[in-house]
Design a protein around this motif. Structure first.
Motif, PDB file in Angstrom:
ATOM      1  N   CYS A  35      50.481  45.057  33.997  1.00 45.41           N
ATOM      2  CA  CYS A  35      49.670  45.034  35.220  1.00 45.41           C
ATOM      3  C   CYS A  35      48.303  44.426  34.934  1.00 45.41           C
ATOM      4  CB  CYS A  35      49.487  46.451  35.772  1.00 45.41           C
ATOM      5  SG  CYS A  35      51.018  47.225  36.305  1.00 45.41           S
ATOM      6  N   VAL A  36      47.782  43.718  35.936  1.00 46.73           N
ATOM      7  CA  VAL A  36      46.416  43.203  35.892  1.00 46.73           C
ATOM      8  C   VAL A  36      45.756  43.591  37.206  1.00 46.73           C
ATOM      9  CG1 VAL A  36      44.997  41.126  36.010  1.00 46.73           C
ATOM     10  CG2 VAL A  36      46.806  41.295  34.308  1.00 46.73           C
ATOM     11  N   ASP A  37      44.581  44.219  37.116  1.00 54.94           N
ATOM     12  CA  ASP A  37      43.805  44.582  38.302  1.00 54.94           C
ATOM     13  C   ASP A  37      42.410  44.009  38.147  1.00 54.94           C
ATOM     14  OD1 ASP A  37      45.679  46.471  39.692  1.00 54.94           O
ATOM     15  OD2 ASP A  37      45.484  47.517  37.769  1.00 54.94           O
ATOM     16  N   GLY A  38      41.865  43.498  39.243  1.00 55.97           N
ATOM     17  CA  GLY A  38      40.512  42.984  39.146  1.00 55.97           C
ATOM     18  C   GLY A  38      40.051  42.259  40.393  1.00 55.97           C
ATOM     19  N   LEU A  39      38.829  41.766  40.313  1.00 55.47           N
ATOM     20  CA  LEU A  39      38.186  41.064  41.418  1.00 55.47           C
ATOM     21  C   LEU A  39      38.520  39.572  41.351  1.00 55.47           C
ATOM     22  CD1 LEU A  39      35.944  41.427  43.722  1.00 55.47           C
ATOM     23  CD2 LEU A  39      34.353  40.557  41.989  1.00 55.47           C
ATOM     24  N   ILE A  40      38.948  39.005  42.470  1.00 55.43           N
ATOM     25  CA  ILE A  40      39.236  37.563  42.519  1.00 55.43           C
ATOM     26  C   ILE A  40      37.914  36.809  42.611  1.00 55.43           C
ATOM     27  CG2 ILE A  40      40.369  35.700  43.793  1.00 55.43           C
ATOM     28  CD1 ILE A  40      42.362  37.776  44.843  1.00 55.43           C
ATOM     29  N   GLU A  41      37.586  36.104  41.537  1.00 54.17           N
ATOM     30  CA  GLU A  41      36.348  35.329  41.503  1.00 54.17           C
ATOM     31  C   GLU A  41      36.507  33.988  42.220  1.00 54.17           C
ATOM     32  OE1 GLU A  41      33.202  35.362  40.161  1.00 54.17           O
ATOM     33  OE2 GLU A  41      33.334  37.525  39.838  1.00 54.17           O
ATOM     34  N   GLY A 101      36.822  37.444  46.282  1.00 50.01           N
ATOM     35  CA  GLY A 101      36.170  38.714  46.581  1.00 50.01           C
ATOM     36  C   GLY A 101      37.143  39.849  46.794  1.00 50.01           C
ATOM     37  N   GLU A 102      38.414  39.537  47.096  1.00 41.95           N
ATOM     38  CA  GLU A 102      39.402  40.591  47.286  1.00 41.95           C
ATOM     39  C   GLU A 102      39.755  41.233  45.943  1.00 41.95           C
ATOM     40  OE1 GLU A 102      42.112  39.680  51.096  1.00 41.95           O
ATOM     41  OE2 GLU A 102      42.319  38.163  49.543  1.00 41.95           O
ATOM     42  N   TRP A 103      40.258  42.463  46.031  1.00 42.55           N
ATOM     43  CA  TRP A 103      40.716  43.168  44.835  1.00 42.55           C
ATOM     44  C   TRP A 103      42.205  42.900  44.668  1.00 42.55           C
ATOM     45  CZ3 TRP A 103      38.096  45.386  40.999  1.00 42.55           C
ATOM     46  CH2 TRP A 103      38.818  46.133  40.061  1.00 42.55           C
TER      47      TRP A 103
END
Length: 744
Positions: free
Chosen positions: A15-21, A58-60
């Motif tokens: 899994c990868v979770d994070g903020l879309i730059e 900006g979306e998670w």
């Protein structure tokens, strides 16, 4: 080509979770995305690839998949499942608002809004939008725009998710929203086939794939009726006003029995299609009429349009002339003195006919004096205070008519002030035109629906002069109006054939007439200067190279022409190495290359750049731009999500989601060039175009050039086109209706 991926040693299901730059790439047709993500547990940004219906910086992001090493791009996370949620941190919210997804909010206002409202800004926009005016620089107008854009993007995103879920591309979600509003998803669930009927760029197969996933049976009445309607609509794109009933049923069976999915489906029988057709006929959604012993199925609108044309032409032809009594010999002498041009006997005879009949058809090739004759007629009538209205099917043709006569001319659409939703079969909602003589130029381009609307607006007692070259390609739309009018003999026809001395000095004109007569033209000898050249190249790659050299270097330098505005490449077809799509791609790179300072946007398979030459590909009555209008893209605004195109000095604004109405126009099909003239025309010819190599096609292409025409290609292909005088038959009933009414 898909990137070649080599798996790392990482196990499955990570899994990868994070903020879309940053959204590096997003394909709206299939959802494929390349994202740069500030992920938990990673110091540097990571690249995530996968499919999403919509995505915004900006979306998670929550992604499940595996790490892979791409040979070109390095380590990436290849996601098999992706999920995006709106951002909750200030950083993410600001990036989200600054991405341009909401009209009226760019980086500046995103920073202001987040600074003022913090992480409650979404609730403020959604429920308390009046508070936005508390922010410096936001007044009532901008506040309303932000609120409307916020509401629109929410619904459009829901539509995109729905389309993606049910196997359709998401690129036309905005158009679907504008067509159906907030009830779009409800409407699509009930009848996904409405997409094929209402939304440009979505066909039956896409709608059928969605219907399959929604559980609509392969043998459902809804599906069979949709196929029948779709095929009749598709036939109008081939120029037909109707289809033989046997042809329609056989086409329907082929379409309906194509596999919808990997699951087995019942094979539809002819009786099922016939039963559905009979119901549509009984409900008068379609009509059946025998024309010349052939039973034809019509959409009622087209059948009615044909009937209106025949009836009005018949009425006009029987009326007496109401033009003022004029001593024509004296008037012609006066006109010749004013213009310094003498009229030939054939032109004098033509003038007499116009004055003696309320409807006259004038046809002939280039250089035979049509323009001179129309100019003389208008001068004489203007002197007698006769009200003259001039029009043509396209903006360029209307502009040329203005230049040659000195009188204002407009497109037929603008003359009629036609609006979306107006009836095609009744003139009760449209006032009559205010004119005594209506001149229609380039009538070969006028299709059945447009001619029907025009004739309904002709006032009682007015004269009608239809001018056109019947040897050119017929209209892009359904019917062969000019040819049918000429063949019916219901109205006087003036066929001008004499090429006048001044015109005979142009090889463009002499070549066009030679081709019209089925002869290959002579080539210029030695260093003889000419306005027509055939450059022989046998290899398609050599044709390609020579064309690029001519357009980008040789013609601009030799003739002092702008390669974008003045030179037009015309191809017989869209696909292939010498087709419009590929030629536009390479010509754009050569003539308007990408740069750091040039704003670019990717939409609907095209990359649009400021400075591009573009063409309108469908009628848009709200914007008053019509199929075939050519302009220059002058601005792209990523904050407002709008592009501006200049059409001959008139700026027209498009939402990014409306850019499927335009395409690049460095190259265009010969069909699309009808009604236009260009300083220089370059036409590639190869036997790979053999399906479209016809005499009227090459004739039409050559007559688009004013100062220079260059054909590049295989002599065999050129000869094939000149010899092939066969043109595809178009099904309809106009000629029969005209002949029936004309018979005693």
């Amino acid at each position: 080509m898909r990137p070649r991926l080599a798996a790392t040693n990482s196990g499955p299901g990570e899994c990868v979770d994070g903020l879309i730059e940053r959204v590096t790439f997003h394909n709206e047709e299939n959802g494929f995305s390349v994202l740069r993500v500030k992920a938990k547990g990673h110091r540097d940004l990571v690249t995530v690839v996968g499919c999403l219906p919509a995505v915004t910086a900006g979306e998670w992001l929550s992604a499940e998949g595996n790490w892979v090493r791409d040979r070109e791009h390095g380590l990436q996370f290849k996601a098999v499942q992706l999920r995006c949620v709106p951002p909750s941190t200030r950083e993410g919210i600001e990036k989200y608002l600054a991405s341009g997804m909401i009209k009226g909010i760019g980086p500046v206002y995103a920073k202001k809004l987040v600074a003022y409202f913090g992480d409650t800004v979404f609730d403020v926009i959604d429920q308390y939008s009046a508070r936005l005016e508390e922010v410096d620089g936001i007044g009532p107008m901008r506040r309303r725009r932000i609120k409307a854009a916020w509401t629109e993007q929410k619904v459009v995103r829901e539509i995109m998710v729905f389309l993606h879920t049910y196997g359709a591309g998401t690129s036309r979600a905005l158009r679907i929203y504008k067509k159906y509003g907030e009830q779009a998803i409800e409407k699509l669930r009930a009848n996904p086939y409405c997409l094929a009927a209402d939304i440009t760029g979505i066909g039956f197969k896409t709608a059928d794939r969605m219907a399959d996933r929604l559980g609509i049976a392969a043998d459902s009445f809804l599906r069979i009726c949709a196929a029948l309607n779709h095929l009749l609509l598709e036939a109008t794109n081939e120029g037909h006003c109707a289809l033989p009933i046997e042809d329609l049923i056989s086409r329907s069976l082929r379409l309906l029995n194509e596999p919808r999915s990997s699951n087995p489906q019942p094979v539809l029988a002819q009786s099922q299609v016939q039963a559905a057709l009979e119901q549509l006929l009984a409900r008068r959604e379609l009509t059946l009429e025998t024309i010349g012993d052939i039973p034809l199925v019509f959409h009622p609108v087209l059948q009615r349009a044909e009937t209106i044309i025949a009836e009005i032409i018949h009425i006009l032809a029987r009326q007496p002339s109401r033009l003022p009594d004029i001593d024509l010999a004296k008037a012609i002498s006066w006109c010749e003195t004013k213009t310094g041009k003498s009229l030939a006997p054939s032109q004098r005879e033509a003038l007499i006919r116009v004055f003696g009949h309320p409807i006259v058809i004038m046809t002939g090739g280039p250089g035979v004096g049509k323009t001179t004759l129309v100019d003389a007629l208008l001068r004489i009538l203007q002197a007698k205070k006769v009200r003259c209205l001039l029009c043509a099917p396209t903006g360029r043709a209307a502009k040329r008519l203005t230049e040659t006569t000195g009188l204002p001319a407009s497109t037929i659409h603008r003359l009629l002030k036609q609006r979306p939703g107006q009836s095609d079969s009744s003139s009760s909602d449209r006032p009559a035109l205010q004119g005594d003589l209506i001149v229609v130029d380039e009538t070969s381009m006028v299709d059945v629906p447009l001619m029907s609307r025009l004739l309904q607006a002709v006032p009682n007692g007015a004269h009608l002069l239809l001018v056109g070259d019947v040897d050119q390609l017929p209209s892009v739309g359904p019917g062969t109006v000019l040819r049918d009018l000429i063949e019916s003999r219901v109205a006087p026809v003036m066929r001008l054939t004499e090429v006048f001395r001044q015109a005979a000095g142009s090889r463009i004109i002499t070549t066009a007439h030679a081709i019209r007569n089925g002869c290959l033209p002579e080539q210029p000898t030695g260093d003889e200067l000419s306005d027509f050249y055939f450059i022989e190249r046998e290899d398609p790659a050599a044709i390609h190279r020579s064309l690029l050299e001519l357009v980008t270097t040789r013609i601009p330098r030799k003739f002092n022409l702008d390669p974008i505005r003045d030179i037009q490449v015309l191809s017989p077809m869209n696909r292939g190495a010498l087709g419009v799509v590929e030629l536009n791609r390479i010509l754009q790179e050569q003539l308007n290359p990408a740069s750091d300072t040039k704003t670019t946007i990717q939409r609907f398979g095209w990359q649009f750049r400021v400075g591009d030459k573009v063409i309108q590909t469908e009628n848009n009555y709200d914007k008053e731009v019509f199929n075939g209008d050519i302009g220059i893209l002058t601005a792209i605004d990523p904050i407002e999500q709008e592009a501006t195109v200049d059409f001959d000095g008139r700026p027209v604004t498009y939402d990014f989601g409306e850019l499927d109405e335009v395409s690049l126009a460095y190259a265009m099909t010969i069909h699309k060039s009808q009604g236009s003239e260009f300083p220089a025309v370059v036409i590639p010819l190869a036997t790979q175009h053999y399906l479209l190599l016809q005499r009227n096609l090459i004739y039409t292409g050559i007559t688009r050039g004013k100062r220079l025409v260059v054909l590049i290609g295989q002599r065999r292909a050129f000869a094939m086109a000149v010899r092939n005088d066969h043109s595809e038959h178009r099904y309809g009933g106009l000629l029969s209706r005209l002949q029936t009414l004309a018979s005693p």
